[in-house]
Each structure stands twice: as C-alpha cells, then as structure tokens.
Write a protein that holds these residues in place. Structure first.
Motif, PDB file in Angstrom:
ATOM      1  N   UNK A 167       0.831  -1.217   0.000  1.00 43.75           N
ATOM      2  CA  UNK A 167       0.000   0.000   0.000  1.00 43.75           C
ATOM      3  C   UNK A 167       0.864   1.266   0.000  1.00 43.75           C
ATOM      4  N   UNK A 168       1.936   1.248   0.789  1.00 50.39           N
ATOM      5  CA  UNK A 168       2.816   2.429   0.844  1.00 50.39           C
ATOM      6  C   UNK A 168       3.515   2.597  -0.510  1.00 50.39           C
ATOM      7  N   UNK A 169       3.891   1.470  -1.127  1.00 47.93           N
ATOM      8  CA  UNK A 169       4.481   1.519  -2.461  1.00 47.93           C
ATOM      9  C   UNK A 169       3.492   2.154  -3.443  1.00 47.93           C
ATOM     10  N   UNK A 170       2.218   1.742  -3.371  1.00 52.16           N
ATOM     11  CA  UNK A 170       1.206   2.287  -4.281  1.00 52.16           C
ATOM     12  C   UNK A 170       0.961   3.780  -4.022  1.00 52.16           C
ATOM     13  N   UNK A 171       1.015   4.185  -2.756  1.00 48.48           N
ATOM     14  CA  UNK A 171       0.877   5.623  -2.443  1.00 48.48           C
ATOM     15  C   UNK A 171       2.008   6.405  -3.128  1.00 48.48           C
ATOM     16  N   UNK A 172       3.245   5.911  -2.936  1.00 46.69           N
ATOM     17  CA  UNK A 172       4.412   6.573  -3.530  1.00 46.69           C
ATOM     18  C   UNK A 172       4.308   6.554  -5.056  1.00 46.69           C
ATOM     19  N   UNK A 173       3.878   5.406  -5.588  1.00 46.43           N
ATOM     20  CA  UNK A 173       3.775   5.245  -7.045  1.00 46.43           C
ATOM     21  C   UNK A 173       2.773   6.240  -7.626  1.00 46.43           C
ATOM     22  N   UNK A 217      10.543  -0.953   2.356  1.00 41.13           N
ATOM     23  CA  UNK A 217      11.148  -2.182   2.912  1.00 41.13           C
ATOM     24  C   UNK A 217      10.891  -2.352   4.414  1.00 41.13           C
ATOM     25  N   UNK A 218      10.723  -1.234   5.137  1.00 38.65           N
ATOM     26  CA  UNK A 218      10.534  -1.350   6.594  1.00 38.65           C
ATOM     27  C   UNK A 218       9.185  -1.963   6.950  1.00 38.65           C
ATOM     28  N   UNK A 219       8.260  -2.011   5.974  1.00 36.06           N
ATOM     29  CA  UNK A 219       6.938  -2.598   6.249  1.00 36.06           C
ATOM     30  C   UNK A 219       6.853  -4.065   5.835  1.00 36.06           C
ATOM     31  N   UNK A 220       7.991  -4.611   5.443  1.00 34.29           N
ATOM     32  CA  UNK A 220       7.983  -6.023   5.013  1.00 34.29           C
ATOM     33  C   UNK A 220       7.413  -6.874   6.146  1.00 34.29           C
ATOM     34  N   UNK A 221       6.502  -7.751   5.790  1.00 33.97           N
ATOM     35  CA  UNK A 221       5.926  -8.619   6.818  1.00 33.97           C
ATOM     36  C   UNK A 221       5.947 -10.047   6.344  1.00 33.97           C
ATOM     37  N   UNK A 224       4.408  -8.135  -2.603  1.00 34.17           N
ATOM     38  CA  UNK A 224       5.140  -7.293  -1.644  1.00 34.17           C
ATOM     39  C   UNK A 224       6.640  -7.364  -1.911  1.00 34.17           C
ATOM     40  N   UNK A 225       7.120  -8.580  -2.175  1.00 36.66           N
ATOM     41  CA  UNK A 225       8.548  -8.744  -2.503  1.00 36.66           C
ATOM     42  C   UNK A 225       8.902  -7.913  -3.735  1.00 36.66           C
ATOM     43  N   UNK A 226       7.994  -7.921  -4.716  1.00 33.86           N
ATOM     44  CA  UNK A 226       8.206  -7.167  -5.957  1.00 33.86           C
ATOM     45  C   UNK A 226       8.300  -5.667  -5.639  1.00 33.86           C
ATOM     46  N   UNK A 227       7.365  -5.168  -4.817  1.00 34.20           N
ATOM     47  CA  UNK A 227       7.346  -3.740  -4.461  1.00 34.20           C
ATOM     48  C   UNK A 227       8.641  -3.359  -3.737  1.00 34.20           C
ATOM     49  N   UNK A 228       9.082  -4.228  -2.830  1.00 36.75           N
ATOM     50  CA  UNK A 228      10.304  -3.926  -2.058  1.00 36.75           C
ATOM     51  C   UNK A 228      11.514  -3.873  -2.990  1.00 36.75           C
ATOM     52  N   UNK A 229      11.573  -4.820  -3.937  1.00 35.32           N
ATOM     53  CA  UNK A 229      12.684  -4.821  -4.896  1.00 35.32           C
ATOM     54  C   UNK A 229      12.704  -3.535  -5.716  1.00 35.32           C
ATOM     55  N   UNK A 230      11.516  -3.137  -6.184  1.00 34.88           N
ATOM     56  CA  UNK A 230      11.431  -1.943  -7.040  1.00 34.88           C
ATOM     57  C   UNK A 230      11.789  -0.672  -6.250  1.00 34.88           C
ATOM     58  N   UNK A 231      11.448  -0.650  -4.958  1.00 31.89           N
ATOM     59  CA  UNK A 231      11.673   0.567  -4.150  1.00 31.89           C
ATOM     60  C   UNK A 231      13.137   0.725  -3.735  1.00 31.89           C
TER      61      UNK A 231
END
Length: 561
Positions: A345-351, A376-380, A390-397
């Motif tokens: 969700x945070x990735x989508x907000x930033x995106x 990355x700090x929200x990884x769960x 989520x892994x994809x979003x963390x990699x992209x960020x």
C-alpha cells in the motif's frame, strides 16, 4: 425392535434436517450482511453438529481470506480442524472399506459426514496454500490434505451415481456438497501448471476445467446449502482467477447470469455488490464499477475487510482513469486500515504521487521519495512468508535508497500490469489512449535523462507496457515490435529479469489472437523453460499454462469441426 431402530433413524434424520435448515438460515443472515448474527446462530452447536461446525468454520475462513491476517488464518485453520473432528465422529466406523463395499449399510447421516469431512480437508488445504509464498515447493503441505479430500469426493461421486435409490430427505444438500467438491477440484487443478501438480502428488492427473465449471454451475443453481459456495467460487474464477492466474478472459456474461438471482435475493448484500462492481470493471464500465464498490462500502459496517476489498478495486479504477490523487487516497486508506500488505500500500501511495507533475502539491504534504524509502521497513511475513507482490514492491523501491535516486518511470502502470489491469481497459479506447500518452511522456523523460544503471530496464518496462496498449488499439505489428525489443535486450537487463519471460508471454498471446499457433507455442515454451528465479515467477507460469491450455482447447475445437 425394528420400530426402535426406525425411530432412531427418523430422529437422526430429523436432527440432520433441522441442522441443515438452521445452517441455511445462518448463511442467509451472512449474505444479508448480518455477519456476527450468522456466527452467533452457528456457534452454540459447532461442537455437536457437523453442519454447524463446517459452516461456522467456513464463515471464519472467508473472513481470513479477506484479511490475510495471520491470526485470522490461524484461527480459521484451528476451527476447521475442530470441525473435521466433529465430522469424524459421525463417519462410518470402518474406514478401510470403500464406500462401494460398505454398501447399503450406510445411513444418510454417515454419507453427509463423508462429504462434510472431505470439505473440511479441502478448506484446510486452501488455507495452507493461502499461507504460502510463490515458492513451488511450498505447495506440498497442502497436497496431502488435498489428495485425501479428492479421493473421498471421487468415491462419494461414484457411490451416489450407483445408488440411485438411496435418496433421503436431505439428498439435495448431499448432492450439492459433492458437486462443490468435484467442481472445485476440477476447476482449480485445471489452473495449475504440471510441475505444481506433480508436487501435489497428482502425477498424471489434470483437472477438467469445463467439467468443473459445469458441476459448480449445477451446484449453484439448485437451492442447497452449498449453492452460495459454488456461486462464490465461480464468481471468483470468472472475475479474478482468470485475470490473476490466467490470460484475462473472464466470462462476464456467465458471471452476470450467476449474479442475477443472488442480487435479486440479497439486493444490499455486500459480497454481491462487490462482484457486480468487478463485472462492470471487466466490461470497462469504470464509473458504474466505482458506484457499486462505494455502495458495497455503505451496505455494511460490521466487517471492515469488505471495505478493504472495495478500496483495493477503487484504487485500480482511479488508476485506469489516471486520477492519481484518488488512487492515492484509496491506497492511503488501505495503508491505515488493512494489514494485508502495508509495504504494497505504501508503495502504491508513492507510485501514485510519482505520477503527478513535479510542481504539484502532494496530499498531506507527503513525499514519494520518502514513501519509497519506507517500503522495505513494512515487510511482513504472513505465516512466515511474504506475499510475492510485496517482494516485488520492495525490490522496485530499493533504488530510492540512494542519496539522489533514479526515479521509477511508471511504477503504477508496472504494478497494474502485475494485476493484469491492461486487459480491463481494452474495451475503452480513451483509457488506453491515456495510458499511451503517459508512457510516451515517460519515454521522452528517460531519453532526456543521463544514462544510469537502470536505464535499459526502465526502457524495457516502457516497451512492455506500450506493447500492451498497442495490442489494445489493434496495432498488432507495433505491439509485436515492442515485445521483441524487450526480448532483444535480454543480456543488458540488470534488475527486472521478469520482463523477458513476460514479454514472451505477451508476444505469444498476440500470436494466438492472430491464429499464429505454432509460433505461439514456440514462444510459450521458451518463456516457460528458459527463465527462472525472477519476480512473480509463479504467476507467470500460471499464465503460460493458461495460454497453452487455451491453445489446446482451440485445437480440439478445430479438430471437432
């Protein structure tokens, strides 16, 4: 003596009928948004009646599937395990005998216990899969439960076909349970690539999709305890699974046909408002979809999880319309309220914010670079695993860690591709045209910027997405050129290795549309066999399998002509 035996059987049948009636009422409450009352109706008898136990656990499992929260998944799993133990008490004593050899000594109650027991196992297996990540090997645990359940359904199916005379007063519910089980197995297993089926110990077994659909349709259209389950599974298949794990060809007409009686019976039922919204979205009627999702939120306030499902769809609806601030607004709501994947969700907000002009004020004074850095700090871990998206979003960020980060060119559209969103807008030329404009601008910005380590990857992302837009516009040759550009850059891509197999997949789908069957098969095999360990790999494999299955079905049709 015989009178006493009859009396016992009658009272047992009476109890079975009463318990089925009460469970039907509880489901009715559930579908009318009275979720807690539904559970209260079921809870008191959940330790003594197999149907109360099963339906109580089923409602909790639906909740778990909406929240994806570890506690809910774990609670649903434990409740389903207890329900299975309740069903076990009602089963025939000699399990070593097959149903056929147990013969006519089986009571109606024992037959129902078999179907309820198999259903508990099937739903426990579904929960096990829900807890897994994209790793193929992680399917094994659920495989054993699935196998046992499948064998019981198979036995029951042949038993009731060979015992036409054994039709007790509750036979319609027994039949509904078998239709649900056989239908669910055939349909879901038809979606799985062969390599996963082998892990599931179903060597040589593949589900028959059409047969599964027909069994579920029969179960959904005759009024019985499982009609709703059959209906919901079909709606999930038509409106979600065919997009996320397939080639994006959900059968909207079938979904609407199925929804009609449910919508008449439960006009304010949040579940059905949600699916009605989803069917409008697939048809490209984005404004109608928005209205239905908003109605779904207004219809009830007991289960916030329904709201979250609607917010997720609303976020995408506004993405298709390129109303970035509204898309951001729903991503923000999700990041505050839903615990499914805060990183996503945070990735989508930033995106969404990164799509706004640089000089435009950001809502709540937020800054996309800061948001990307937080991802990355929200990884769960859901039951020890992170969701693949989520892994994809963390990699992209990751690239935003740098002091002066290289910006992602079109992060929202890239994530939209992961959820097969480009197929949603193909019936709306103006929406595709809008996306194309966004991509052309992003490409211009890239060309004007100094080269960096991400430049090739970023250009390939844009080529892949442009190819999808051109395909929507019917410009097949230009689309083919775009997908081939990505494939030609294979050796130069440094981070986004998912781009090559996915471009090949899209190229093959283009060939299928053009009737270039042999070329499509060749490219699909390349996508399937030549690449591994890339982002969202399982999802790509599911889609490749769906494309190959479509080619096979088309070929069989041609052969029959």
């Amino acid at each position: 003596m015989s009178n006493g035996k009859d009396a016992t059987e009658n009272s047992s049948q009476m109890t079975l009928k009463e318990s089925l009636d009460e469970c039907m009422e509880a489901l009715d409450l559930f579908l009318n948004n009275h979720f807690n009352e539904s559970l209260e109706r079921l809870r008191p008898r959940a330790n003594e009646s197999m149907y109360h136990a099963l339906i109580y656990a089923t409602v909790l499992e639906m909740q778990a599937m909406m929240t994806f929260q570890h506690d809910d998944i774990s609670n649903a799993g434990n409740t389903m395990k207890s329900a299975q133990e309740v069903c076990q008490r009602f089963r025939r004593k000699n399990q070593s005998l097959s149903l056929k050899s147990a013969g006519d000594s089986l009571t109606e109650e024992q037959l129902h216990a078999e179907v309820c027991y198999a259903e508990c196992q099937l739903q426990r297996a579904a929960l096990t899969f829900l807890q897994q990540d994209d790793n193929m090997v992680s399917f094994i645990k659920g495989g054993i439960k699935v196998r046992n359940s499948y064998l019981i359904y198979k036995e029951l199916h042949s038993y009731i076909q060979s015992h036409d005379s054994v039709k007790g007063p509750s036979h319609i519910h027994l039949e509904g349970g078998i239709l649900f089980g056989i239908g669910a197995f055939n349909l879901t297993l038809s979606l799985f690539p062969a390599r996963i089926l082998k892990i599931l110990e179903f060597a040589g077994f593949s589900g028959d999709k059409e047969y599964g659909l027909s069994q579920l349709h029969d179960g959904a259209t005759v009024m019985n305890l499982r009609s709703m389950l059959c209906g919901l599974l079909l709606l999930c298949y038509y409106t979600f699974l065919t997009f996320i794990l397939g080639t994006g060809e959900g059968d909207v007409a079938d979904a609407e046909q199925l929804l009609k009686p449910f919508r008449l019976r439960y006009p304010r039922g949040a579940i059905f408002l949600f699916f009605a919204g989803r069917t409008e979205e697939i048809k490209g009627n984005i404004d109608e979809a928005v209205k239905l999702f908003e109605d779904g939120c207004k219809a009830q306030h007991a289960w916030k999880q329904f709201h979250h499902m609607c917010y997720w769809e609303l976020m995408w609806c506004f993405t298709y319309k390129r109303v970035w601030k509204m898309a951001y607004f729903y991503a923000d709501l999700l990041s505050q309220e839903s615990r499914w994947s805060k990183a996503m969700y945070v990735y989508m907000k930033a995106a969404c914010l990164s799509m706004l002009p640089v000089d435009e004020a950001r809502p709540f004074g937020e800054n996309e670079i800061e948001l990307f850095r937080q991802v990355p700090s929200f990884k769960q871990k859901i039951a020890g695993k992170s969701p693949p998206t989520e892994k994809f979003a963390i990699r992209k960020a990751r690239r935003y860690k740098a002091q002066c980060p290289a910006r992602l060119p079109v992060p929202v559209l890239e994530m939209m591709y992961m959820w097969n969103g480009f197929t949603m807008i193909r019936k709306r030329p103006e929406l595709t045209e809008g996306m194309m404009q966004t991509l052309v601008e992003a490409e211009r910005t890239l060309l004007e910027s100094p080269e960096n380590e991400y430049s090739v990857d970023d250009r390939c992302v844009i080529h892949l997405l442009m190819g999808l837009c051109l395909k929507n516009q019917g410009k097949a040759q230009a689309a083919e050129d775009c997908f081939n550009k990505v494939y030609a850059s294979e050796k130069k891509i440094r981070f986004d290795h998912y781009l090559v197999p996915n471009s090949l997949l899209e190229l093959s789908l283009l060939y299928i549309d053009q009737g270039r069957r042999d070329e499509a098969v060749r490219v699909l095999r390349k996508a399937k066999n030549n690449y591994k360990d890339y982002s969202m790999e399982s999802r790509t494999h599911f889609r490749v399998h769906a494309a190959l299955a479509k080619l096979k079905a088309d070929q069989e049709e041609i052969t029959h002509l």
